[in-house]
Write a protein that holds these residues in place. Sequence first.
Motif, PDB file in Angstrom:
ATOM      1  N   SER A  10       0.910  -1.152  -0.198  1.00 35.53           N
ATOM      2  CA  SER A  10      -0.092  -0.025   0.008  1.00 35.53           C
ATOM      3  C   SER A  10       0.877   1.291   0.008  1.00 35.53           C
ATOM      4  O   SER A  10       1.897   1.271   0.444  1.00 35.53           O
ATOM      5  CB  SER A  10      -0.911  -0.006   1.016  1.00 35.53           C
ATOM      6  OG  SER A  10      -0.292   0.325   2.272  1.00 35.53           O
ATOM      7  N   VAL A  11       0.420   2.247  -0.271  1.00 34.95           N
ATOM      8  CA  VAL A  11       0.886   3.629  -0.397  1.00 34.95           C
ATOM      9  C   VAL A  11       1.365   4.026   1.080  1.00 34.95           C
ATOM     10  O   VAL A  11       2.392   4.644   1.235  1.00 34.95           O
ATOM     11  CB  VAL A  11       0.114   4.623  -1.340  1.00 34.95           C
ATOM     12  CG1 VAL A  11      -0.979   5.218  -0.387  1.00 34.95           C
ATOM     13  CG2 VAL A  11       0.868   5.758  -1.405  1.00 34.95           C
ATOM     14  N   THR A  12       0.258   3.726   2.130  1.00 32.29           N
ATOM     15  CA  THR A  12       0.603   4.065   3.343  1.00 32.29           C
ATOM     16  C   THR A  12       1.939   3.582   3.874  1.00 32.29           C
ATOM     17  O   THR A  12       2.783   3.985   4.447  1.00 32.29           O
ATOM     18  CB  THR A  12      -0.470   3.352   4.186  1.00 32.29           C
ATOM     19  OG1 THR A  12      -1.640   4.112   3.716  1.00 32.29           O
ATOM     20  CG2 THR A  12      -0.141   3.804   5.775  1.00 32.29           C
ATOM     21  N   TYR A  13       2.270   2.208   3.456  1.00 30.63           N
ATOM     22  CA  TYR A  13       3.392   1.690   3.870  1.00 30.63           C
ATOM     23  C   TYR A  13       4.678   2.174   3.374  1.00 30.63           C
ATOM     24  O   TYR A  13       5.740   2.194   3.806  1.00 30.63           O
ATOM     25  CB  TYR A  13       3.366  -0.155   3.935  1.00 30.63           C
ATOM     26  CG  TYR A  13       2.563  -0.715   4.785  1.00 30.63           C
ATOM     27  CD1 TYR A  13       2.558  -0.503   6.052  1.00 30.63           C
ATOM     28  CD2 TYR A  13       1.790  -1.742   4.304  1.00 30.63           C
ATOM     29  CE1 TYR A  13       1.609  -1.249   6.957  1.00 30.63           C
ATOM     30  CE2 TYR A  13       0.671  -2.438   5.156  1.00 30.63           C
ATOM     31  CZ  TYR A  13       0.790  -1.960   6.209  1.00 30.63           C
ATOM     32  OH  TYR A  13      -0.059  -2.740   7.261  1.00 30.63           O
ATOM     33  N   LEU A  15       4.810   5.432   2.074  1.00 27.61           N
ATOM     34  CA  LEU A  15       5.185   6.489   2.713  1.00 27.61           C
ATOM     35  C   LEU A  15       5.826   6.455   4.246  1.00 27.61           C
ATOM     36  O   LEU A  15       6.559   7.316   4.327  1.00 27.61           O
ATOM     37  CB  LEU A  15       3.890   7.412   2.926  1.00 27.61           C
ATOM     38  CG  LEU A  15       3.511   7.770   1.500  1.00 27.61           C
ATOM     39  CD1 LEU A  15       1.969   8.405   1.604  1.00 27.61           C
ATOM     40  CD2 LEU A  15       4.205   8.927   0.959  1.00 27.61           C
ATOM     41  N   ARG A  16       5.383   5.522   5.065  1.00 27.37           N
ATOM     42  CA  ARG A  16       5.925   5.439   6.292  1.00 27.37           C
ATOM     43  C   ARG A  16       7.347   5.031   6.145  1.00 27.37           C
ATOM     44  O   ARG A  16       8.241   5.429   6.989  1.00 27.37           O
ATOM     45  CB  ARG A  16       5.407   4.218   7.104  1.00 27.37           C
ATOM     46  CG  ARG A  16       4.026   4.402   7.657  1.00 27.37           C
ATOM     47  CD  ARG A  16       3.636   3.534   8.498  1.00 27.37           C
ATOM     48  NE  ARG A  16       2.262   3.568   9.179  1.00 27.37           N
ATOM     49  CZ  ARG A  16       1.537   2.714   9.731  1.00 27.37           C
ATOM     50  NH1 ARG A  16       1.977   1.296   9.779  1.00 27.37           N
ATOM     51  NH2 ARG A  16       0.226   2.997  10.085  1.00 27.37           N
ATOM     52  N   TYR A  44       3.237   0.134  -5.025  1.00 31.05           N
ATOM     53  CA  TYR A  44       3.873   1.281  -4.643  1.00 31.05           C
ATOM     54  C   TYR A  44       5.258   0.815  -4.255  1.00 31.05           C
ATOM     55  O   TYR A  44       5.330  -0.173  -3.503  1.00 31.05           O
ATOM     56  CB  TYR A  44       3.226   2.296  -3.761  1.00 31.05           C
ATOM     57  CG  TYR A  44       2.031   2.898  -4.200  1.00 31.05           C
ATOM     58  CD1 TYR A  44       2.165   4.118  -4.693  1.00 31.05           C
ATOM     59  CD2 TYR A  44       0.889   2.166  -3.881  1.00 31.05           C
ATOM     60  CE1 TYR A  44       0.943   4.504  -5.291  1.00 31.05           C
ATOM     61  CE2 TYR A  44      -0.420   2.746  -4.511  1.00 31.05           C
ATOM     62  CZ  TYR A  44      -0.159   4.105  -5.160  1.00 31.05           C
ATOM     63  OH  TYR A  44      -1.343   4.643  -5.456  1.00 31.05           O
TER      64      TYR A  44
END
Length: 74
Positions: A10-13, A15-16, A44
Amino acid sequence: MNTKYLIFSSVTYALRSMTLLKRFGLHSRLEKIKSIQALGGCGYALAVDASILDSAVSIITGEGIRIVDILDSR
């Protein structure tokens, strides 16, 4: 520059992970990858220089973030 792509689900992982690497002074670049076989579609990735690959993987996985795959430059 020999680039490696760290693939995330995911984009969340992604970005983190990018934030983590930045905290350690390591440069990365977020990219959307169109076809990731391990995910069955888009994903991503963080593009990192191959010279920091081991450090980047260690930092990211040390925080419990799963890297789905690591790919060479396209």
